[in-house]
Structure formats: C-alpha cells, structure tokens
Design an enzyme around this catalytic site. Structure first.
Site, PDB file in Angstrom:
ATOM      1  N   ASP A   1      -3.005 -13.085  11.763  1.00 25.64           N
ATOM      2  CA  ASP A   1      -2.125 -12.906  10.614  1.00 25.64           C
ATOM      3  C   ASP A   1      -2.710 -11.806   9.728  1.00 25.64           C
ATOM      4  OD1 ASP A   1      -0.632 -13.041   8.294  1.00 25.64           O
ATOM      5  OD2 ASP A   1      -0.870 -15.192   7.998  1.00 25.64           O
TER       6      ASP A   1
ATOM      7  N   LYS B   1       4.071 -12.283   1.648  1.00 27.04           N
ATOM      8  CA  LYS B   1       2.641 -12.034   1.837  1.00 27.04           C
ATOM      9  C   LYS B   1       2.374 -10.911   2.828  1.00 27.04           C
ATOM     10  CE  LYS B   1      -0.213 -15.548   2.101  1.00 27.04           C
ATOM     11  NZ  LYS B   1      -0.770 -16.869   2.489  1.00 27.04           N
TER      12      LYS B   1
ATOM     13  N   THR C   1      18.817  -1.782  13.978  1.00 23.16           N
ATOM     14  CA  THR C   1      18.397  -1.363  15.310  1.00 23.16           C
ATOM     15  C   THR C   1      18.655  -2.510  16.288  1.00 23.16           C
ATOM     16  OG1 THR C   1      16.695   0.033  14.326  1.00 23.16           O
ATOM     17  CG2 THR C   1      16.447  -0.484  16.645  1.00 23.16           C
TER      18      THR C   1
ATOM     19  N   LYS D   1       9.318  -5.222   0.832  1.00 29.26           N
ATOM     20  CA  LYS D   1       9.340  -3.863   1.385  1.00 29.26           C
ATOM     21  C   LYS D   1       9.259  -2.808   0.285  1.00 29.26           C
ATOM     22  CE  LYS D   1       9.577  -4.722   5.791  1.00 29.26           C
ATOM     23  NZ  LYS D   1       8.484  -4.311   6.698  1.00 29.26           N
TER      24      LYS D   1
ATOM     25  N   GLY E   1       7.263 -13.359  16.573  1.00 34.14           N
ATOM     26  CA  GLY E   1       7.099 -12.583  17.801  1.00 34.14           C
ATOM     27  C   GLY E   1       7.057 -13.474  19.035  1.00 34.14           C
TER      28      GLY E   1
ATOM     29  N   GLY F   1      -6.255  -0.681   3.535  1.00 30.78           N
ATOM     30  CA  GLY F   1      -7.715  -0.663   3.409  1.00 30.78           C
ATOM     31  C   GLY F   1      -8.394  -0.374   4.736  1.00 30.78           C
TER      32      GLY F   1
ATOM     33  N   TYR G   1      12.510 -10.429   1.047  1.00 30.84           N
ATOM     34  CA  TYR G   1      12.348  -9.332   2.019  1.00 30.84           C
ATOM     35  C   TYR G   1      12.486  -7.978   1.333  1.00 30.84           C
ATOM     36  CZ  TYR G   1      13.022  -6.632   6.343  1.00 30.84           C
ATOM     37  OH  TYR G   1      12.909  -5.729   7.368  1.00 30.84           O
TER      38      TYR G   1
ATOM     39  N   ASN H   1      -4.183  -5.026   3.171  1.00 37.95           N
ATOM     40  CA  ASN H   1      -5.267  -5.125   4.160  1.00 37.95           C
ATOM     41  C   ASN H   1      -5.252  -3.955   5.139  1.00 37.95           C
ATOM     42  OD1 ASN H   1      -6.252  -7.523   3.104  1.00 37.95           O
ATOM     43  ND2 ASN H   1      -5.038  -8.807   4.475  1.00 37.95           N
TER      44      ASN H   1
ATOM     45  N   GLY I   1       6.881  -8.432  18.532  1.00 43.02           N
ATOM     46  CA  GLY I   1       8.249  -8.464  18.054  1.00 43.02           C
ATOM     47  C   GLY I   1       9.146  -7.497  18.809  1.00 43.02           C
TER      48      GLY I   1
END
Length: 330
Positions: free
Chosen positions: A62, A97, A181, A155, A42, A108, A151, A105, A16
């Site tokens: 993913d 997700k 940005t 976040k 990306g 962890g 979104y 994930n 990205g």
C-alpha cells in the site's frame, strides 16, 4: 541489454486495468519494471503473464505507507488509486489517502532516487463542467463534500502536491489527466457505463442508463491512452495534460452501439441519475496534438469489439456478479 544500462521504472497500481497495460508497454520497451499494488481493486490475473519474465518484479504494498524500493530508479508512474464510482463509496478513506499520502510518499521516493515521476490525474478534476470541451486551463466545478468529492479532491490535491515538488525541489514531474478509457482488463460492474452495459448485455438484461441518457462521455481505447502517457513521460512538458478521445457521445448512443455490436435484443431502462454525476465529458487535446504529436488511432468499433471479446472470456460466475452500490444512493 546490459542489465546495468537497463532503465528501471516503478509502476504503482500495476495490477489494475491501466497499470497492467503500462507494465506491458514498458516491458516491450525493454525496461526493468517493478510493479506495486495493494490489490484492493487490482487483480493479479492482469499481470500473471509477466511473473515469469526476468525484467519484471512485483511487490504487494500500500503506497499510502512508506515506500522502499532497493536499487536505482529512473522513472515512477503513480497509477495507484481506486477509479470507479462504486469504489468511492466503499473505500472513501483509502481513496483520499492514496491521492494524498501515497502521492507524497512517491514524490519523496522520486526525489531520493533522482527519478522522473508521472502521476495519473483524471478528468474528474473538472467536476461537472460548465464549459465544453474541457481544456487544461479550466479550473473545474467540483463539490468537495459530495459522494464523488473523495476522488475529485484527492486528484486535485495530488496535482497540487506534484507541482509543489516540481517548483520547490526541482523534481522532474509530469501530470496526465485521463479521460474515460476502456479495453480488456476493465472490471465488470464497477459503476462505469461501458463495462456495465457489456456485462448486462452478456447476461441478456436491459441496459441501465442513469438519468435521461443525454449526458455525454468520450471514450479512449487503452492502447491509445498508453501511447499518450508514454509520450508525455518522455516529453519536457510539466503542466497537466489531457489524454483522451474528443469523440463525444451520449450515454444513450453508447448503449445502442453495444446492443448493436453484440447482436442481442437488450433494451434500455432508465434510472435516477446519481448525485453530482457529470453532464458532459469531452477533452480538449490541443496540447497533446501540438506537444506530443498524439491523437487517438483506434476506432470505437474496433475498441468495443476487442473489449467485448475479452469480457466473453471471463468465468460465468464472475459475469453474474453485480454491484450497483453507487447507483442506489439515498
């Protein structure tokens, strides 16, 4: 450097806009960089120059699914997420997700590797703010079921999950709240004002300002943003921190600046403001100044000139593509 002593960092969202610049920075700092991206937003062109390097590797994956990285990991930067209004509507479930399952994930993974992890949050956690500038102590004004909610809430959940891992597991975590940005490698026509204005000016079209153009944004050039993130990663600060440029301006003002810099005769047309579009966006960067000794260095004129020069190198067929899904809400 001895390869066994070389620090290893995983950067998600590596293909990205911001992720690719972070890859460049950590390569320059002599890290072994492992890039990961599912390429839903990306673009491999952003990191093509890195593939020939021995201290860079890339995995198309993913992060909302189980993440396995062999070997030692010292750091993780979690920047995998759609980041434009158009994406929120086109891939809302994936947006949620990656902020929830993807963050879980990677936290962890960081725990299993004893790695420090920095997660990319956003100024959108403040929603349509009732205070300005926005400090890290402001809790926000967010519509969780509006079009931007997928979104914003992804976040906000990401921040909560990150702090839970820090407090419960003692994991080394950092949270950056990124304000607008810009710079080379931004996607054209992705619903954000600045790249859309540049694309329209290059096509000789009127610049589409939504609302009356009096709502504000604060634009930070990408090299300044990367420097702030770099310093935050290696700081001892664990609570969320704003990184952005506090130089607030109206959308009308940025449109006129782009017209002047590009030397064309584009004019401005006004369209209906999208639902829940923030009226103000200005970071309070007091903490970044005090703790990181960080402030933006690149002037807007210099940053815009570099960004415009990049867009001029893109293929004509890409420049002609338009996508205003976000701005055609019923």
């Amino acid at each position: 450097m001895n390869i066994d002593a070389q620090k290893r960092i995983l950067i998600t969202g590596a293909a990205g806009f911001l992720g690719s610049h972070l890859c460049d920075r950590f390569i320059a700092e002599d890290f072994h960089v492992i890039g990961m991206d599912n390429l839903i937003t990306g673009d491999l062109r952003n990191i093509a120059h890195l593939f020939k390097l021995p201290n860079f590797e890339f995995y198309q994956h993913d992060v909302s699914k189980f993440v396995h990285v062999p070997g030692r990991l010292d750091y993780i930067l979690h920047f995998a997420s759609p980041a434009s209004p158009i994406d929120y509507l086109q891939i809302p479930i994936q947006t949620l997700k990656v902020g929830s399952l993807g963050t879980h994930n990677l936290l962890g993974l960081a725990k299993s590797k004893s790695a420090r992890i920095l997660v990319a949050s956003t100024s959108e956690v403040y929603g349509d703010p009732l205070v300005s500038p926005q400090s890290e102590e402001y809790w926000g004004n967010v519509n969780p079921v509006g079009p931007r909610g997928v979104y914003d809430e992804a976040k906000r959940f990401q921040e909560a999950m990150t702090m839970a891992y820090h407090n419960f597991h003692g994991l080394e975590t950092r949270i950056v709240r990124i304000f607008n940005t810009y710079g080379p490698r931004m996607r054209l026509n992705d619903g954000r004002a600045l790249p859309t204005f540049i694309a329209q000016a290059l096509r000789g079209e009127p610049l589409s300002v939504f609302g009356d153009g009096k709502h504000t944004r604060s634009f930070c050039y990408v090299s300044d943003q990367v420097e702030g993130i770099f310093r935050l990663l290696f700081s001892d600060y664990v609570l969320p921190m704003n990184i952005g440029n506090p130089d607030e301006m109206t959308i009308n003002e940025i449109a006129l600046e782009i017209i002047a810099l590009m030397g064309n005769r584009s004019n401005i047309v006004y369209e209906k403001l999208p639902v829940d579009d923030p009226k103000q966006r200005q970071p309070d960067i007091s903490k970044a100044k005090l703790i990181l000794d960080w402030t933006p260095k690149v002037s807007r004129k210099e940053g815009l000139e570099k960004t415009i020069a990049y867009f001029k190198t893109l293929p004509q067929e890409e420049l002609k593509q338009k996508d205003f899904t976000y701005y055609n809400q019923k």
